[in-house]
Scaffold this motif. Structure first.
Motif, PDB file in Angstrom:
ATOM      1  N   PHE A 244      -0.313  -3.054  18.463  1.00 14.66           N
ATOM      2  CA  PHE A 244       0.284  -4.245  19.083  1.00 14.66           C
ATOM      3  C   PHE A 244       1.698  -4.485  18.537  1.00 14.66           C
ATOM      4  CE2 PHE A 244       0.898  -8.920  18.847  1.00 14.66           C
ATOM      5  CZ  PHE A 244       0.958  -9.179  20.208  1.00 14.66           C
ATOM      6  N   ASP A 245       1.818  -4.418  17.211  1.00 13.02           N
ATOM      7  CA  ASP A 245       3.135  -4.602  16.583  1.00 13.02           C
ATOM      8  C   ASP A 245       4.133  -3.563  17.094  1.00 13.02           C
ATOM      9  OD1 ASP A 245       2.405  -6.764  15.119  1.00 13.02           O
ATOM     10  OD2 ASP A 245       2.505  -5.807  13.152  1.00 13.02           O
ATOM     11  N   ASP A 246       3.679  -2.310  17.138  1.00 15.21           N
ATOM     12  CA  ASP A 246       4.566  -1.219  17.562  1.00 15.21           C
ATOM     13  C   ASP A 246       5.012  -1.397  19.005  1.00 15.21           C
ATOM     14  OD1 ASP A 246       4.219  -0.108  15.116  1.00 15.21           O
ATOM     15  OD2 ASP A 246       2.930   1.536  15.762  1.00 15.21           O
ATOM     16  N   THR A 247       4.083  -1.817  19.847  1.00 17.18           N
ATOM     17  CA  THR A 247       4.383  -1.875  21.283  1.00 17.18           C
ATOM     18  C   THR A 247       5.193  -3.111  21.660  1.00 17.18           C
ATOM     19  OG1 THR A 247       2.248  -0.806  21.592  1.00 17.18           O
ATOM     20  CG2 THR A 247       3.314  -1.652  23.568  1.00 17.18           C
ATOM     21  N   TYR A 248       4.807  -4.239  21.092  1.00 18.27           N
ATOM     22  CA  TYR A 248       5.372  -5.495  21.615  1.00 18.27           C
ATOM     23  C   TYR A 248       6.266  -6.272  20.647  1.00 18.27           C
ATOM     24  CZ  TYR A 248       1.957  -4.866  25.328  1.00 18.27           C
ATOM     25  OH  TYR A 248       1.236  -4.362  26.376  1.00 18.27           O
ATOM     26  N   LEU A 249       6.117  -6.042  19.367  1.00 17.24           N
ATOM     27  CA  LEU A 249       6.829  -6.924  18.439  1.00 17.24           C
ATOM     28  C   LEU A 249       8.036  -6.256  17.775  1.00 17.24           C
ATOM     29  CD1 LEU A 249       3.953  -8.967  16.756  1.00 17.24           C
ATOM     30  CD2 LEU A 249       5.164  -9.383  18.879  1.00 17.24           C
ATOM     31  N   GLY A 250       8.562  -5.222  18.420  1.00 12.59           N
ATOM     32  CA  GLY A 250       9.764  -4.581  17.885  1.00 12.59           C
ATOM     33  C   GLY A 250      10.903  -5.584  17.752  1.00 12.59           C
ATOM     34  N   LEU A 252      10.904  -8.516  16.748  1.00 15.85           N
ATOM     35  CA  LEU A 252      10.869  -9.337  15.525  1.00 15.85           C
ATOM     36  C   LEU A 252      11.688  -8.696  14.412  1.00 15.85           C
ATOM     37  CD1 LEU A 252       7.147 -10.518  15.227  1.00 15.85           C
ATOM     38  CD2 LEU A 252       9.098 -11.810  16.039  1.00 15.85           C
ATOM     39  N   ARG A 253      11.798  -7.368  14.444  1.00 18.98           N
ATOM     40  CA  ARG A 253      12.561  -6.654  13.409  1.00 18.98           C
ATOM     41  C   ARG A 253      14.053  -6.940  13.513  1.00 18.98           C
ATOM     42  NH1 ARG A 253      10.288  -2.192  11.018  1.00 18.98           N
ATOM     43  NH2 ARG A 253       8.060  -2.158  11.344  1.00 18.98           N
ATOM     44  N   GLN A 254      14.476  -7.379  14.694  1.00 16.66           N
ATOM     45  CA  GLN A 254      15.912  -7.639  14.870  1.00 16.66           C
ATOM     46  C   GLN A 254      16.274  -9.069  14.446  1.00 16.66           C
ATOM     47  OE1 GLN A 254      18.764  -8.746  17.167  1.00 16.66           O
ATOM     48  NE2 GLN A 254      19.754  -7.448  15.642  1.00 16.66           N
ATOM     49  N   LEU A 255      15.269  -9.867  14.122  1.00 20.61           N
ATOM     50  CA  LEU A 255      15.558 -11.250  13.743  1.00 20.61           C
ATOM     51  C   LEU A 255      15.982 -11.325  12.276  1.00 20.61           C
ATOM     52  CD1 LEU A 255      12.551 -13.020  15.510  1.00 20.61           C
ATOM     53  CD2 LEU A 255      14.888 -12.827  16.320  1.00 20.61           C
ATOM     54  N   PRO A 256      16.884 -12.230  11.967  1.00 25.59           N
ATOM     55  CA  PRO A 256      17.344 -12.352  10.569  1.00 25.59           C
ATOM     56  C   PRO A 256      16.312 -13.065   9.700  1.00 25.59           C
ATOM     57  CG  PRO A 256      18.493 -13.927  11.955  1.00 25.59           C
ATOM     58  CD  PRO A 256      17.592 -13.152  12.860  1.00 25.59           C
ATOM     59  N   VAL A 257      15.249 -12.367   9.419  1.00 25.24           N
ATOM     60  CA  VAL A 257      14.134 -12.939   8.668  1.00 25.24           C
ATOM     61  C   VAL A 257      13.883 -12.062   7.448  1.00 25.24           C
ATOM     62  CG1 VAL A 257      11.654 -13.374   8.778  1.00 25.24           C
ATOM     63  CG2 VAL A 257      13.082 -13.925  10.732  1.00 25.24           C
ATOM     64  N   SER A 258      13.650 -12.710   6.307  1.00 22.10           N
ATOM     65  CA  SER A 258      13.469 -11.936   5.070  1.00 22.10           C
ATOM     66  C   SER A 258      12.124 -11.205   5.083  1.00 22.10           C
ATOM     67  CB  SER A 258      13.543 -12.861   3.869  1.00 22.10           C
ATOM     68  OG  SER A 258      12.411 -13.677   3.836  1.00 22.10           O
ATOM     69  N   LEU A 259      12.051 -10.188   4.247  1.00 29.18           N
ATOM     70  CA  LEU A 259      10.804  -9.420   4.148  1.00 29.18           C
ATOM     71  C   LEU A 259       9.648 -10.309   3.709  1.00 29.18           C
ATOM     72  CD1 LEU A 259      11.819  -6.029   2.502  1.00 29.18           C
ATOM     73  CD2 LEU A 259      10.759  -6.368   4.719  1.00 29.18           C
ATOM     74  N   ARG A 358      10.917  -2.009   6.472  1.00 28.46           N
ATOM     75  CA  ARG A 358      12.196  -1.730   7.159  1.00 28.46           C
ATOM     76  C   ARG A 358      12.338  -0.259   7.523  1.00 28.46           C
ATOM     77  NH1 ARG A 358      14.119  -6.770   8.246  1.00 28.46           N
ATOM     78  NH2 ARG A 358      14.631  -8.019   6.433  1.00 28.46           N
ATOM     79  N   LYS A 359      11.601   0.605   6.799  1.00 27.88           N
ATOM     80  CA  LYS A 359      11.730   2.045   7.063  1.00 27.88           C
ATOM     81  C   LYS A 359      10.727   2.520   8.104  1.00 27.88           C
ATOM     82  CE  LYS A 359      13.225   3.147   2.381  1.00 27.88           C
ATOM     83  NZ  LYS A 359      12.733   3.609   1.090  1.00 27.88           N
ATOM     84  N   TYR A 360       9.816   1.625   8.468  1.00 23.65           N
ATOM     85  CA  TYR A 360       8.738   2.050   9.356  1.00 23.65           C
ATOM     86  C   TYR A 360       9.245   2.319  10.770  1.00 23.65           C
ATOM     87  CZ  TYR A 360       4.578   1.946  12.244  1.00 23.65           C
ATOM     88  OH  TYR A 360       3.608   2.267  13.161  1.00 23.65           O
ATOM     89  N   GLU A 361       8.760   3.401  11.302  1.00 21.74           N
ATOM     90  CA  GLU A 361       9.052   3.717  12.697  1.00 21.74           C
ATOM     91  C   GLU A 361       7.828   4.390  13.281  1.00 21.74           C
ATOM     92  OE1 GLU A 361      12.261   6.437  13.236  1.00 21.74           O
ATOM     93  OE2 GLU A 361      12.552   5.873  15.322  1.00 21.74           O
TER      94      GLU A 361
END
Lengths: 367, 210
Positions: A244-250, A252-259, A358-361
């Motif tokens: 679900f994260d991989d398909t739809y929540l990409g 969220l990674r572009q948002l300026p949110v801390s780890l 951050r390195k996950y793909e």
């Protein structure tokens, strides 16, 4: 039109449920000696024809099967490859479309219809008129009630689980926080999967409490092992979470949110997912032990999710790592090292998350 | 703004073991750039790297002092990206997404509402994205890209699927935002109705500025 509907719905249904039907077939025809097979079924039918309690149980099973059939049809509509059904079926005249719905639902529900027809015939021949009448009316209703549901789905493709008005109400008054996205996905799009996993998990907890009550004294370790098994019952959901994260929540990674906020979101998802179990435990246990139990189960859930930030970790390998970790955890629990175990699990989860997120793909995993 | 807006330094990207991009150095001053290249050349990959969406080797700097690897949060605050084919969970509404972007990226809510009205997005913001057409979804993603206070906006195929009226609004938004100092990098296989500062060409795994 019927031949294509048959291919899309009826044939796919039987192919996908081959295992299920093999089990049913074995239970109905494999467990009894061939010579006494007819007598066995006649006795079975006479059993529920002559006893209304038994008949109610049989009708309940048929009803569950009917729900499974309707769920399959609705699920098929949601698949992207069958989205062409909306404009094509939508342009078919109403009466013809209703006949098509009846044809495809009856085709899927057919095993029950055949058995019920035979049972009704046996009932009439042996003077169980009321039971036969109930069986006939019930199965006619089971064939008819999904038709307006399919019709509604055709005209409201976006409505999955909630009714349209409830969904609209929620959308008007609430903004969904990212921590709710995955639970929402499960409730809206995968209610059956969620329900089955929660049922299994509740069963494990119930059995744990039953066994603990048999021993006469409460042992924290016993309950922790029970909750650990509940966590293992959620592995499919954890794998689903990654997809679900991989398909739809990409996005969220572009948002300026801390780890740290991303980590809290992940932890929050599992707090929500495990809420029913937590409530079940709170009702039975009221002491400081609760904190130890919740910390253990959440740490396990979060670590298992974090393991999936190694993109090449396919499901089979994932299960192996999960079992290794679970065994290590089991020995620590049995040795009364609960809190060191929690710290190790949290530490490992944190290190993996903060170094890998951050390195996950997404990787192309072998089928 | 005369200094570089974005600098790519020793950036390379591989998918599995296949090298896709290898950019020794690229510096872009403020402007509107048209990123061109054949299908599969690596335009979208390049944009996703610049947006911090996918990992890569090397580093990318914004305004010469914000590093993608060392200051990921500040970096993401200054760069916005709109995907060619945006995909969101089916149950989310446009309002859910807009609220999330405004909370995290910041920006003037009223101004965004006005842009939403101009693009015609405000009418269906309350509905789940599963009920949107591809054009409606595209317009929503274009609205989201104008949230916050970015110095660089990356638009991947912004011209596809949107109607002529929305296209005019988009061009106007790009022009007015650029006047305020926002740099744009746009991929498109259709000609752009904009005065571009330069054309970036993706070829042979490298990007060159013409």
């Amino acid at each position: 039109m019927r031949s294509i509907l048959s291919k899309i719905f009826i044939q796919r249904y039987y192919i996908q449920n081959t295992g299920f039907f093999l089990v049913i077939f074995y239970l109905f025809f494999g467990v009894v000696n061939g010579d006494s097979l007819i007598n066995y079924h006649l006795s079975l039918m006479e059993g529920f024809l002559g006893n209304y309690g038994f008949l109610a149980a049989v009708l309940l099973l048929w009803c569950i099967y009917g729900l499974k059939c309707a769920g399959f049809v609705l699920k098929t509509f949601q698949l992207q490859e069958f989205s062409f059904l909306y404009p094509t079926l939508g342009s078919v005249p109403g009466p013809a479309r209703h006949r098509a719905w009846l044809f495809l639902h009856a085709g899927i529900y057919l095993p029950v219809l055949i058995y019920a027809a035979i049972a009704a015939g046996v009932g009439i021949s042996r003077h169980y008129y009321l039971s036969s009448f109930i069986i006939v009316v019930f199965n006619l209703a089971m064939c008819c009630w999904p038709l307006p549901v399919y019709e509604r789905k055709l005209h409201h493709p976006d409505v999955y689980f909630f009714t349209g008005s409830l969904q609209n109400l929620i959308n008007r008054h609430f903004v969904k926080h990212p921590v709710l996205y995955f639970p929402y996905e499960l409730v809206i799009n995968f209610p059956r999967r969620l329900f089955i996993i929660k049922l299994v998990s509740a069963g494990i907890l119930w059995l744990t409490f039953y066994l603990l009550s048999q021993t006469g004294a409460f042992d924290l370790r016993g309950l922790q092992i029970g909750t650990m098994l509940c966590v293992l019952a959620h592995l499919q959901l954890i794998l689903h979470h990654r997809t679900f994260d991989d398909t739809y929540l990409g996005f969220l990674r572009q948002l300026p949110v801390s780890l740290f906020v991303h980590y809290l979101r992940t932890a929050g998802v599992y707090c929500l997912l495990f809420l029913p179990e937590m409530i079940m435990i709170i009702v039975r246990v009221r002491s400081f032990d609760l904190l130890t139990i919740f910390a253990t189960q959440l740490s396990l859930l979060i670590l298992f999710r974090c393991l999936l930030y190694f993109p090449r970790l396919h499901p089979e390998l994932f299960v192996r790592y999960v079992l290794i970790i679970s065994f290590a955890e089991l020995f620590l629990i049995l040795s009364w090292y609960q809190w060191p175990a929690i710290l190790i699990l949290q530490g490992a989860a944190g290190i993996i998350f903060f170094t890998r997120y951050r390195k996950y793909e997404r990787a192309a995993l072998p089928e | 703004m005369s200094g570089p807006v974005i600098t790519l330094q020793g950036v390379s990207k591989r998918y599995q073991d296949v090298p896709v991009l290898d950019i020794p150095s690229l510096t872009l001053p403020s402007g509107i750039y048209w990123l061109q290249g054949e299908n599969g050349a690596g335009k979208t990959t390049c944009m996703k790297m610049m947006a911090g969406l996918i990992p890569f080797k090397g580093d990318i700097w914004l305004q010469d002092n914000i590093s993608c690897s060392r200051q990921p949060v500040q970096f993401r605050r200054l760069i916005n990206y709109a995907e060619a084919e945006p995909l969101y969970p089916s149950f989310l509404t446009g309002r859910d997404l807009l609220d999330l972007y405004l909370r995290t990226k910041g920006g003037d809510r009223e101004q965004i509402q006005k842009i939403g009205e101009r693009l015609g997005v405000d009418i269906y913001l309350q509905n789940p994205v599963s009920s949107y057409s591809s054009g409606m979804l595209k317009k929503l993603s274009l609205l989201l890209v104008f949230t916050g206070d970015p110095v660089l906006i990356l638009l991947d195929e912004p011209l596809i699927t949107i109607d002529a009226a929305a296209l005019r609004v988009l061009y106007d938004l790009i022009r007015t935002s650029h006047q305020r100092g926002v740099t744009f990098c746009i991929t498109s296989h259709q000609p752009l109705d904009l005065a571009v500062t330069g054309i970036l060409t993706v070829a042979n795994r490298n990007i060159t500025l013409n």
